[in-house]
Motif scaffolding. Structure first.
Motif, PDB file in Angstrom:
ATOM      1  N   UNK A   1     -12.165  -8.971   2.343  1.00  0.00           N
ATOM      2  CA  UNK A   1     -10.871  -8.618   2.721  1.00  0.00           C
ATOM      3  C   UNK A   1     -10.417  -8.094   3.878  1.00  0.00           C
ATOM      4  N   UNK A   2     -11.084  -8.801   4.788  1.00  0.00           N
ATOM      5  CA  UNK A   2     -10.512  -8.317   6.171  1.00  0.00           C
ATOM      6  C   UNK A   2     -11.205  -7.243   6.751  1.00  0.00           C
ATOM      7  N   UNK A   3     -11.318  -7.098   8.205  1.00  0.00           N
ATOM      8  CA  UNK A   3     -11.703  -5.802   8.562  1.00  0.00           C
ATOM      9  C   UNK A   3     -10.592  -4.961   8.451  1.00  0.00           C
ATOM     10  N   UNK A   4     -11.173  -3.593   8.158  1.00  0.00           N
ATOM     11  CA  UNK A   4     -10.384  -2.258   8.118  1.00  0.00           C
ATOM     12  C   UNK A   4     -10.133  -1.710   9.670  1.00  0.00           C
ATOM     13  N   UNK A   5      -8.963  -1.989  10.303  1.00  0.00           N
ATOM     14  CA  UNK A   5      -8.974  -1.590  11.483  1.00  0.00           C
ATOM     15  C   UNK A   5      -7.471  -1.336  11.666  1.00  0.00           C
ATOM     16  N   UNK A   6      -7.150  -0.127  10.938  1.00  0.00           N
ATOM     17  CA  UNK A   6      -5.598   0.206  10.832  1.00  0.00           C
ATOM     18  C   UNK A   6      -4.865   0.398  12.128  1.00  0.00           C
ATOM     19  N   UNK A   7      -5.638   0.899  13.366  1.00  0.00           N
ATOM     20  CA  UNK A   7      -5.121   0.993  14.491  1.00  0.00           C
ATOM     21  C   UNK A   7      -4.752  -0.331  15.162  1.00  0.00           C
ATOM     22  N   UNK A   8      -5.138  -1.483  14.737  1.00  0.00           N
ATOM     23  CA  UNK A   8      -4.788  -2.759  15.238  1.00  0.00           C
ATOM     24  C   UNK A   8      -4.071  -3.720  14.438  1.00  0.00           C
ATOM     25  N   UNK A   9      -4.046  -3.532  12.813  1.00  0.00           N
ATOM     26  CA  UNK A   9      -3.156  -4.445  12.105  1.00  0.00           C
ATOM     27  C   UNK A   9      -3.208  -4.117  10.734  1.00  0.00           C
ATOM     28  N   UNK A  10      -2.624  -4.812   9.854  1.00  0.00           N
ATOM     29  CA  UNK A  10      -2.426  -4.622   8.587  1.00  0.00           C
ATOM     30  C   UNK A  10      -3.097  -5.772   7.666  1.00  0.00           C
ATOM     31  N   UNK A  11      -4.054  -6.602   8.094  1.00  0.00           N
ATOM     32  CA  UNK A  11      -4.571  -7.663   7.314  1.00  0.00           C
ATOM     33  C   UNK A  11      -4.988  -7.134   5.944  1.00  0.00           C
ATOM     34  N   UNK A  12      -5.897  -6.106   5.718  1.00  0.00           N
ATOM     35  CA  UNK A  12      -6.329  -5.840   4.697  1.00  0.00           C
ATOM     36  C   UNK A  12      -5.123  -5.204   3.635  1.00  0.00           C
ATOM     37  N   UNK A  13      -4.230  -4.452   4.063  1.00  0.00           N
ATOM     38  CA  UNK A  13      -3.121  -4.072   3.152  1.00  0.00           C
ATOM     39  C   UNK A  13      -2.435  -5.174   2.527  1.00  0.00           C
ATOM     40  N   UNK A  14      -2.095  -6.254   3.403  1.00  0.00           N
ATOM     41  CA  UNK A  14      -1.443  -7.320   2.983  1.00  0.00           C
ATOM     42  C   UNK A  14      -2.299  -8.031   1.849  1.00  0.00           C
TER      43      UNK A  14
END
Lengths: 312, 312, 312, 312
Positions: free
Chosen positions: D195-208
């Motif tokens: 479910x996507x890289x966890x890189x909160x500094x960069x984007x919201x992919x996983x939360x979506x």
């Protein structure tokens, strides 16, 4: 810059290039060097030896025309040619195109490279190794010339730069080496050599070579061309005790091209003459140079491009 | 390649360069472009506009000598000069060195770039903007010339390439644009222009420009030099209805250099003549080119370097 | 990858990263290291010391939470804290958040770095240097501890890796150094340390450190977290002769977080416990390790990441 | 960074990696993607699909252990497994290790990739394609599931990210797609997904992704691990209407590992439980997320990593 495969080349001490590789065709390691051959969108096949792009399929004629033909056309009747280095066979190929030529002796230290070239680089040698006039030796060129006193009308020197305090190439850039070459020239002979990138902003490589050759030959002339595949302008030297290259008019080159029925992809007679015309900053740098490389104090280049002489 | 700061430049569609930055001196964004100024071990200050290195402190004389002086020396008495582009002021500076020159009008679309140049690039302009003979306008050069019918002895064109189907620069590479330039030339006048990198292995940019200019001028001559800071050879064009540049002997250039007491860092009279001597492959590419860029079908370059013409 | 400015970091011996720099904010050189501070689209301000990204504005809490709080929460009542290294002040800042803490002594060899941090890195120290409980010394931490016999409840070690046979850091990774740390701990004390990237595919750095610390302390526990700004997982070690960290339940951490009114951005009580749970391959690598670094044979890492011990 | 061959990967919108290639083993292009296989000093064989490193010989167990076993161990008796994607065969291989499994249906759109994997990637599939319990279909997984109403105990989803407004992968990240997966689960079943890289500094992919799955399943749990070969931490999701994964104690995983005689290289029972423990910033980002991807407004990621929903 898209994702994918690239070759990283440090083309100067301060600038590096990433060349996109469409396909890696070969990677081999010889006793002396590492060979990489890849296909590029701009240059076709690209040949890399160790860290430097050596030649490319689509522009190798620029380099080899410029290295070979000015010397052979400066000579009225070149019969015997000696090549130092030139492993991939294209220098040999171009020398053999002159119908006056009866013999070309090529000495390259890397026998494996020659074998690889025969197999993988047909675009470069185009069968030149099989020409009955070709004689190829895999050994150290300086040792070969010291041991054989045959003489030649034209000698062509195609070597890597002496980078690093330990570089074995240092002894192929000294006054004594150039004197050895001169002793193997017939009367009226010419030596042509690749003589380093011309990048005065970065270093003095070419002026030092030029200055050293001047210790030995009566006429030493720098000429130059841009090599697209290197993204650099390279200096060449034509040295002789016979007619000064600057005294040879374009018409003479033209006449010899016609006599020998040579149609070149890159060079023509007026361009040969034009390649000897130098800009002011290069003229000044050559005149200002004082370093002479000798066997006792051979010059070498550090990673920043600066020339040094280390006493033995 | 050591850790540290680098500028990534896509110098061709297939090769990119990483240039080591010793120090980032400035980064500014204007309405039209992004400027980066950094210090490099090889070239001193390096000026980048958007994606391309534009000029460097240590080699800018190569470019500006080659762009400016052949045209001004081809003309026996250049009084009025017009410059298209040239924001950093070095083209202006070189034009003003000719004592015959009474007026130089420079039109560059980017007023902020001119202000930044005045402040940050003294090595380039060297006070040229303050010369009483200088007249600088910040507007579109084509619009300016359409609205003003003043005429000039020499016009110098220094523009970015028309990369991309939407490039506004496309309309400064068409037959109609060159006709406009011609209409603003005095009798005996010359137009000099930067005309794209010469990299036949990669694309046809220069041949297309050359072919288009030929639709308008009687004599169109390509000349060329290697620009170290670009790591590329660039093509220039000298166009005129007066004396063919190939008919001007080096001695004439020499005489005018002396009359005008000009001592150039890079160019000299024989070298100007030599720069017009072209290799066979370039001669053939120019002769084979058929694309003519027009306002109705302006040419542009795609990311691979291929020229296209899109009908309106 | 777009044209523009990048920082090149060799994050492993085989993989390098190009980080886009929106703006270079500072570049300074101290006696000990070179500092670069730039702004990045992903991480905000990025601090680089020499060749390695050290910390970033948007993720420094991950690193500093993990380095500081497990030790301070493992201790029921930490009053005196000693920090080895930690120049930018964020380790100090986090230690001071525990209301039990009465004194934090920080010793970093680079006095200029501390001054630069005070000026340029307010996001990191947030005023911690001005806290009356802070005492900062700019000198060699090992020399300081040898000369002062004060003792502490928690010691936090934040050092660079011992890369290269000459690395002065080698003497801060030996059995004797860890014994010195232990001698400066009060009864019930804990030492927390950054202990190298966890990249078993590439090298054995962490297992060697773990193995060496085990020579000195009764309980030695590896814990770990992913540091986004490094693009690496890092190993940490908590060492003590008091309660084994694996015996401290999450509920104890939770109770202490509440007692001390600490609300952390990254860590929470269950996560502290979870960070000590290791994968099978890491457990095996630690158990298999036999190299013990000593003052007589200090370990160091070569450029390929392999550990070596050179006898004196 | 030494001269030589590198693979350039844009691992985030702001950071790119140059991976040294010791040897390029294969480069092939299928209808759907471009495959590059090279040998690296750190990771052994490295498999790249299009722009992203997909898996490496030395760390693929980290990824595949984490994707496959938590779901299969959460289920007391998994007999039928469905795999979406997973072309190289390692997901299949790990699923087949559970002796309870009677059937694994794998649907990957790229038939050529499967053939290439069989030939070139024996380290990954280790013969799994030949297991009589394996059934492999080369077609669109959503179409397949819509057309077949067989049901499964565990579904494993291993897909590329929906990058770009036109990405066909968008329809494999919507609420309707997750509802389709749920309709094909037996009672007590689990869905596991990358479910996507966890890189909160960069984007919201996983939360979506997490937020969208929550529209469909009763229990949706994020777990995570660092993947060395990606240099990134990845998020995974375990979704079910049966027992909440957070309610499954490590002891249960341990018991099932023993019952099924499974010895994993990376995962162990306590680590599975620990992977579900999340840091505070991730918990907050998931709770704050409001974007739900639907067939009418499927979400996609732009080049900067930002999520968008474009109405049809």
């Amino acid at each position: 810059m898209k994702f994918g495969s690239y070759f990283l080349e440090e083309i100067t001490p301060f600038e590096s290039m990433l060349r996109r590789m469409d396909e890696v065709l070969e990677k081999r390691t010889t006793k002396f060097q590492e060979l990489t051959l890849f296909r590029s969108g701009g240059f076709g096949k690209v040949l890399v030896l160790d860290k430097d792009v050596q030649s490319t399929e689509r522009d190798e004629h620029v380099y080899h025309d410029t290295l070979v033909h000015p010397a052979l056309l400066a000579h009225p009747n070149p019969k015997r040619v000696f090549i130092v280095g030139g492993g991939e066979g294209a220098t040999l190929r171009e020398a053999l195109r002159h119908p006056t030529v009866e013999k070309v002796v090529m000495v390259d230290i890397d026998d494996e490279l020659i074998e690889i070239a025969k197999e993988l680089l047909p675009e470069w040698h185009q069968g030149a190794f099989d020409d009955p006039r070709s004689e190829v030796h895999a050994e150290d060129a300086r040792a070969y010339l010291e041991q054989h006193d045959d003489t030649y009308d034209v000698i062509i020197v195609d070597l890597v730069d002496p980078v690093g305090e330990d570089s074995p190439a240092r002894y192929l850039f000294t006054q004594e080496w150039y004197a050895l070459l001169k002793s193997r020239l017939n009367e009226g002979g010419y030596v042509a050599m690749q003589a380093g990138m011309l990048l005065l902003t970065h270093h003095r490589e070419h002026p030092v070579i030029h200055r050293t050759v001047r210790e030995v030959f009566k006429h030493v002339r720098t000429y130059r061309t841009y090599i697209p595949g290197y993204f650099l302008q390279f200096g060449f030297i034509l040295a002789t005790d016979a007619t000064d290259p600057l005294e040879i008019p374009a018409a003479t080159y033209q006449q010899r091209l016609e006599e020998r029925a040579l149609k070149l992809k890159y060079l023509n007679a007026p361009l040969i003459a034009a390649q000897f015309v130098l800009p002011n900053d290069l003229i000044e740098a050559i005149e200002a140079e004082t370093m002479v490389s000798t066997d006792a104090q051979p010059f070498w280049l550090d990673e920043e491009g600066n020339p040094h002489q280390t006493p033995l």
